[in-house]
Structures are given as structure tokens and as C-alpha cells.
Design a protein around this motif. Structure first.
Motif, PDB file in Angstrom:
ATOM      1  N   VAL A 141     -34.870 -77.294 126.309  1.00  0.00           N
ATOM      2  CA  VAL A 141     -35.522 -76.041 126.685  1.00  0.00           C
ATOM      3  C   VAL A 141     -36.102 -76.249 128.086  1.00  0.00           C
ATOM      4  O   VAL A 141     -36.604 -77.338 128.399  1.00  0.00           O
ATOM      5  N   ALA A 142     -36.023 -75.238 128.938  1.00  0.00           N
ATOM      6  CA  ALA A 142     -36.558 -75.367 130.296  1.00  0.00           C
ATOM      7  C   ALA A 142     -38.058 -75.665 130.255  1.00  0.00           C
ATOM      8  O   ALA A 142     -38.771 -75.133 129.408  1.00  0.00           O
ATOM      9  N   GLY A 144     -39.862 -75.507 133.310  1.00  0.00           N
ATOM     10  CA  GLY A 144     -40.444 -74.726 134.398  1.00  0.00           C
ATOM     11  C   GLY A 144     -41.103 -75.544 135.488  1.00  0.00           C
ATOM     12  O   GLY A 144     -41.632 -74.992 136.454  1.00  0.00           O
ATOM     13  N   ASP A 206     -31.189 -69.804 124.055  1.00  0.00           N
ATOM     14  CA  ASP A 206     -32.517 -70.373 124.294  1.00  0.00           C
ATOM     15  C   ASP A 206     -32.518 -71.459 125.377  1.00  0.00           C
ATOM     16  O   ASP A 206     -33.588 -71.860 125.842  1.00  0.00           O
ATOM     17  N   PHE A 207     -31.346 -71.955 125.729  1.00  0.00           N
ATOM     18  CA  PHE A 207     -31.265 -73.118 126.613  1.00  0.00           C
ATOM     19  C   PHE A 207     -30.650 -72.797 127.975  1.00  0.00           C
ATOM     20  O   PHE A 207     -30.310 -73.711 128.727  1.00  0.00           O
ATOM     21  N   ILE A 208     -30.494 -71.527 128.308  1.00  0.00           N
ATOM     22  CA  ILE A 208     -29.853 -71.166 129.590  1.00  0.00           C
ATOM     23  C   ILE A 208     -30.631 -71.767 130.755  1.00  0.00           C
ATOM     24  O   ILE A 208     -30.077 -72.492 131.598  1.00  0.00           O
ATOM     25  N   ALA A 209     -31.931 -71.486 130.812  1.00  0.00           N
ATOM     26  CA  ALA A 209     -32.730 -71.998 131.934  1.00  0.00           C
ATOM     27  C   ALA A 209     -32.819 -73.527 131.877  1.00  0.00           C
ATOM     28  O   ALA A 209     -32.839 -74.190 132.923  1.00  0.00           O
ATOM     29  N   LEU A 243     -30.277 -64.118 134.572  1.00  0.00           N
ATOM     30  CA  LEU A 243     -31.721 -64.311 134.700  1.00  0.00           C
ATOM     31  C   LEU A 243     -32.129 -65.741 134.303  1.00  0.00           C
ATOM     32  O   LEU A 243     -32.958 -66.357 134.971  1.00  0.00           O
ATOM     33  N   GLY A 244     -31.531 -66.260 133.228  1.00  0.00           N
ATOM     34  CA  GLY A 244     -31.843 -67.643 132.845  1.00  0.00           C
ATOM     35  C   GLY A 244     -31.443 -68.616 133.943  1.00  0.00           C
ATOM     36  O   GLY A 244     -32.171 -69.575 134.236  1.00  0.00           O
ATOM     37  N   HIS A 247     -34.053 -68.277 136.845  1.00  0.00           N
ATOM     38  CA  HIS A 247     -35.329 -68.934 136.554  1.00  0.00           C
ATOM     39  C   HIS A 247     -35.191 -70.458 136.518  1.00  0.00           C
ATOM     40  O   HIS A 247     -36.046 -71.175 137.032  1.00  0.00           O
TER      41      HIS A 247
ATOM     42  N   ASP B 201     -31.644 -65.750 119.869  1.00  0.00           N
ATOM     43  CA  ASP B 201     -31.806 -66.892 120.775  1.00  0.00           C
ATOM     44  C   ASP B 201     -30.795 -67.991 120.498  1.00  0.00           C
ATOM     45  O   ASP B 201     -30.757 -68.989 121.215  1.00  0.00           O
ATOM     46  N   PRO B 236     -40.504 -68.745 131.716  1.00  0.00           N
ATOM     47  CA  PRO B 236     -39.613 -69.629 132.474  1.00  0.00           C
ATOM     48  C   PRO B 236     -38.500 -70.263 131.632  1.00  0.00           C
ATOM     49  O   PRO B 236     -37.510 -70.721 132.192  1.00  0.00           O
ATOM     50  N   SER B 237     -38.620 -70.261 130.327  1.00  0.00           N
ATOM     51  CA  SER B 237     -37.588 -70.865 129.486  1.00  0.00           C
ATOM     52  C   SER B 237     -36.676 -69.831 128.821  1.00  0.00           C
ATOM     53  O   SER B 237     -35.491 -70.093 128.628  1.00  0.00           O
ATOM     54  N   VAL B 241     -32.838 -64.609 127.244  1.00  0.00           N
ATOM     55  CA  VAL B 241     -32.747 -63.998 125.917  1.00  0.00           C
ATOM     56  C   VAL B 241     -33.374 -62.603 125.952  1.00  0.00           C
ATOM     57  O   VAL B 241     -32.808 -61.631 125.450  1.00  0.00           O
ATOM     58  N   TYR B 271     -48.049 -71.576 134.539  1.00  0.00           N
ATOM     59  CA  TYR B 271     -47.551 -70.210 134.640  1.00  0.00           C
ATOM     60  C   TYR B 271     -48.597 -69.188 134.195  1.00  0.00           C
ATOM     61  O   TYR B 271     -48.847 -69.036 133.005  1.00  0.00           O
TER      62      TYR B 271
END
Lengths: 346, 346
Positions: A141-142, A144, A206-209, A243-244, A247, B201, B236-237, B241, B271
Motif C-alpha cells: 500500500v502506498a 505517501g 488498493d495498490f495502484i499508488a 489518479l493512483g 499520487h 478495492d 495518498p494510497s 479506488v 497529510y
């Protein structure tokens, strides 16, 4: 969850390639084949298509057996249709490739290895089925956290209008100026060209970013990661990916990619294309969330359908209208030099 | 690609449930257990936790064997940690549940069936391992076509602050007024409460909006789908989604969810939380892409940490400041009636 980011593992795909076009009848869907021809031409030996195909890369047409004779080691599926499926009527040709002694690489969502006939044939002939679009395991998971080094992301008014070519051209131009730069691939074609990357549209949502963070890890302060954009923030199907990626990439610089004359989202006649200004404004607003210093360095126009004179006039007019460098990265020239200057401006 | 949307298949999960809390020490991570207690309390028979757990649902503590004696048929993992993993030190307790005769349901990203010990035990004892977060097969790419019927989506300034509770309360209030309405679940807890849904997600990134389209198919013009929001456009994560869900849901109405006093994104100290106005403005701007008629009907405040008097004063002040109905859907009252009125305004 606390996996330390590191650059993605290299892809094992043996050149030279025979580019498979299936029965594609729209050039937009053959972008993997064109991308490999244009950016990894020294690794492409020919093309193979089925009756009904109306698109060609211009490379010599040959069967898998003929390609093997001139040294080919892999058949690469050069078509990326919406949804990423392998039509049943392609299977005979893919089986033929395995029997002729080629590995097969695919960027489809559907996995080659999930087809029982191809799986059995690959095993029997000792060939590999390489599914480019299968993401690496263990994507976090991102978090940030701001990473060191510089990042550039190409963003677009739509799909399939030059975000990959622009990123490749910018990475090449930076390297040409002696600047440390890596092209970071996020799609199947880019990954095949670069030899590594993460298929960002194929990771779990859930894991794009998180995947984007993994793709461009901490780097020296003067190093540039030039990240291939995907989709569009305004795309009714793929905006979540865009968007993911935005970010997670935390770009310092975006370059807006557009194709003059495109009026609607590809394949979505009811969706008017957003203007360049709308996309820049939205990308900067959203991107500021993970990198408040984000800025737009300019616009890359895909003028491949225009004459050079028309393209030059249009780029000049758009530059004056937008107050930003506007260039066609494939044409290069002083316009593109100005765009690179603006990317590098401190 | 052209799959006809239809409501997602019902989930097979046999009540009553024993809620498993692992060794959770933060209430925010036990939201599945709390959600089931609060919205499906008639299906919950007790809780079971490991040494170290400091969170409780208030239901009677019992072992799996004790729960079976009072009729329990499923152990439900009530914890949703970041990343969705099942820690190794939980496996003994899960094995105990299978041996006692319970099925196990999990909303983790990691699949129960992928644990060899649990998989073997389930087979041996004839028990089921139900992975709620495994999306249905065949989700199409979104087509962006406007669907019939009305849709409401809850959007938030952050994760875990009331989007699910708000959607459930609104669906219940609409039904209470005799209006045809369905709660559409997008997360593990909501799916367990509703008995169907899509874990948005957990779908592959390219299909987020497509999953959202599938979740709320064409319906009669006066029917409302009340869709559970996920994440936040400013997270940010998880922002990807949230945007895919927004575009695919095509909401006519959004209700903004916020928890007063939360100043930073949960788990991301760097954040700052966006303001209510920032999130409303961004959601309306982005949402207009697939439904130009989108509007915000009001704000749902999670005032569970405030006294009733303080909550009433705050809701009034926020209503005056924002010019929108502001309510706590769990407290209900005239404020919530006004919010529902505004949702239904033509």
C-alpha cells in the motif's frame, strides 16, 4: 506492508521478436507492435498477422517457422484490445509459434498460461509463456512518503495519444544532455521496450499508488525518473488508474499529452475530450496532494497526422495561447529543446 | 467486454457469526466487527479475541467450541488491517474454529484458501473458507453509458469515518419513506452486512469503474441505489479506488462524510485532511464527467465522540457555514430528515 521500495525486476524476454498482429483492423489497437517497432526496432525481425488484419508495421511478413529461420526467439502479441482478451481464433497461430520454437509474450489481462492448449504446448516444447501484465508480488500500500530524486509524469487528455512516446523521448533527450534519467514503464509496451516496469493497470485497485511508489524509488537528487502515464483523469473507464499513478508518482513535473483533432474519448462517442487546460488544472490540483511543488512544463502534441508546416504553425499557436512550451517529441526540433529546458528549470 | 450488467450474486455466509478480533489494539482496524454488530446484530452471537487485544464489540466473549454450542455457524474475521494480511499468529485460532465446526469468512486481501493448513483443515472438516474480498469473475471495462434509476454515493474526507454507516442509514431511511432503495456494498463489511456486493478495492485497476457500473445496474426511474463510498479522492494510497468508484457509479447525489476533529489522513501524519468544501468541490468536478447533473445533498458528520449537545451545536454551525443539510445519520433526528429531503429534491 513496509517493503522497502526497489526498482522492479527486469523482464526476461529473448530477442529478436516476431510481432503478432492477429486480425487487427484499427491501428490504435496495435500500439504494442508500433511501440516496439519505433523504440526497440533493433529487436524486431518481422510481423505475422491473420487474414482480416488491415494494419501493418511495415516489417517483413513472415510465419513463425520463417521467423525462426532468420533468428527470432519470441513471438510478441502486438495488439492491445480493450479488456485485454485473447480471442479464441488466435490460438491456432499462437500454438504454431510455440511449435516452431518461439516463446510467446503477451500484454493481455488474460494470462497465456491459463489457456490449457498453450500451456501444454509450451511445456512439451520447452517454450516460455511470458505474461507482461502480471504484476510482481508483494506490492505495498502506498505510504505517501516523499522520495528523493526528480520525477516527471506524462498525463493525457485521453488514452493512446502519445504518453509513452513522450516519456521515452524525454528520457532519451535528458540522457542526451548527460543527465541521469530512467524511463519507468507502466504499460505492457513500455515494459517490453524498457525491459522492466510495472503494469499499473493490472495491479489490485488498493495498490495502484503503492505500485507507482515502487516503480520510482528513492534516487540521487539530480536523477530523473520519467514515468509513462496511463489513461486520463477524465476517462470514464480508466481514471482510477491515472489518479493512483499520479499520487504514487509524486511528480515534480508533468507534461500534458494531446492529439490535435481528437474531439472525443477514444471508444466513447458520448464523452467530449477535455481541453488541455482542464486536464492540466485538474492534474496539478490533484497531484499537489503528494507533491505540492508539482508544475506543468509544457505540452506534447502528437502531430503524426499533420504535415510539418501545419504542425509547426499549430505548435506555435498553442504555445502562445497556453504560455507554455509546446512540442511534438517525435519531431523534436527547437520546440522540444524548449520543453526539455522547462522540465529542467529549477 | 459486452457483459450485460446485473446485480452481483449473493454471498453465501451462514449465520450466526462469531466475530474474531485477533489481537487488535486500535478500534479503527476492527471496523468489520463493529459494522456487523451495528447493522447485522441479529446475526452476531459473540466475539473471540487473542491475548493482547484491547478492542471489544461488547458481545459475549466465547471460544469457537462455545460458540458452536450456542448455534454459531461461521467465524468472521472482524479486523481489517492496512494491506489486508492474515498474521501468522492468528492461524492457530482460525484452525481451532474450523476444527470446532465453523466456516470462516475473511475480508482480507490475502485469501484464506491460500493458507495450506487452513485449506487442508477446511477440506478435512467439510468447512467453507469464504473470501469476501475476491471479486466476481468477468468484470467488464466501464462503458460510461448513463444508466436508468437514481444513484447516491457517499464520499469522504478520509477512510474509516462513516461512509458505510451513512449509506446504510440513508438506504434504511429511504425504505422507511416507502421509496425503493438498495444499499450497494463496496467493501468487505458492507458485503457481509448486505449479503452481496463487490469489493471494489480488490478488482484489477483497469476494471474499478466497470465494477461500479456492474454494482448498480439499470433500475426503474424512481429506484435509488445507495452506494457505499471507499477511501477518499485526497487519500495518498487509495484515491484511485475512490475516483473509479465515482466515475462508474455516476451518482446523481453525493453525501460528504467527515469526522469532526480529524486533522490528518488516518495513518499518514504528513497529510493534512482536506476541508469538506475541498472534497465536495473536487468530487462534483470529477463526478460531472459521467453525470453532469451530480449535486451534493449534504454532509454526514460522525459525531460519535461528541456529546449530543455538542453535536447539535456543531451540526447547526456547519449547516449555516456550508448552506447544506448537516446531520449525523446515526443520531438521526430532524437534521437527518432534512438531509434525506435534500437527497430526494428533484
Amino acid at each position: 506492508m513496509s517493503a522497502t521500495p526497489s526498482a522492479p525486476a527486469p523482464l526476461r524476454l529473448d530477442p529478436p521478436y516476431l510481432l503478432f498482429l492477429g486480425d487487427v483492423d484499427e491501428a490504435g489497437f496495435a500500439k504494442t507492435a508500433f511501440g516496439l517497432r519505433d523504440w526497440a526496432g533493433d529487436r524486431c525481425t518481422g510481423e505475422y498477422s491473420l487474414p482480416g488484419a488491415t494494419v501493418t508495421t511495415g516489417l517483413p511478413m513472415m510465419t513463425p517457422a520463417e521467423a525462426v529461420k532468420v533468428g527470432a526467439r519470441s513471438l510478441v502479441i502486438g495488439v492491445a484490445n480493450p479488456g485485454g482478451i485473447i480471442p479464441p481464433h488466435w490460438i491456432d497461430a499462437l500454438a504454431e509459434a510455440l511449435e516452431a520454437g518461439l516463446d510467446i509474450a503477451s500484454g493481455m489481462h488474460v494470462r497465456l498460461a491459463d489457456d490449457p492448449r498453450l500451456s501444454e504446448l509450451a511445456q512439451r516444447h520447452g517454450r516460455r509463456l511470458v505474461d507482461i501484465r502480471t504484476p510482481p508480488p508483494g506490492i505495498p500500500v502506498a505510504n505517501g512518503r516523499k522520495r528523493s530524486g526528480k520525477r516527471l509524469l506524462t498525463v493525457g487528455t485521453d488514452c493512446a495519444l502519445g504518453k509513452k512516446y513522450t516519456a521515452l523521448a524525454i528520457a532519451r533527450a535528458l540522457a542526451g544532455r548527460g543527465i541521469a534519467a530512467d524511463f519507468r514503464a507502466t504499460g505492457q509496451t513500455g515494459i517490453m521496450v524498457a525491459g522492466s516496469g510495472i503494469p499499473i493497470d493490472s495491479v489490485v485497485a488498493d495498490f495502484i499508488a503503492g505500485a507507482a511508489e515502487l516503480l520510482s524509488p528513492d534516487a540521487p537528487q539530480d536523477h530523473w525518473d520519467v514515468i509513462e502515464g496511463q489513461g486520463s483523469l477524465f476517462h470514464p473507464s480508466y481514471s482510477g488508474v491515472s489518479l493512483g499513478l499520479l499520487h504514487g508518482s509524486q511528480p515534480d513535473v508533468i507534461v500534458l499529452c494531446h492529439q490535435p483533432g481528437r474531439t472525443h474519448t477514444l471508444g466513447h462517442a458520448g464523452y467530449r475530450l477535455p481541453s488541455i487546460e482542464e486536464v492540466v488544472e485538474m492534474a496539478l490540483k490533484l497531484g499537489a496532494r503528494t507533491n505540492p511543488a508539482i508544475r506543468c512544463a509544457g505540452v506534447a502534441l502528437n502531430t503524426s497526422a499533420l504535415t510539418e508546416d501545419t504542425a509547426t504553425v499549430l505548435m506555435g499557436a498553442e504555445r502562445d495561447r497556453l504560455g507554455l512550451p509546446v512540442a511534438d517529441p517525435i519531431r523534436g526540433g527547437p520546440e522540444f529543446d524548449a520543453l526539455i529546458d522547462e522540465c529542467l528549470r529549477e
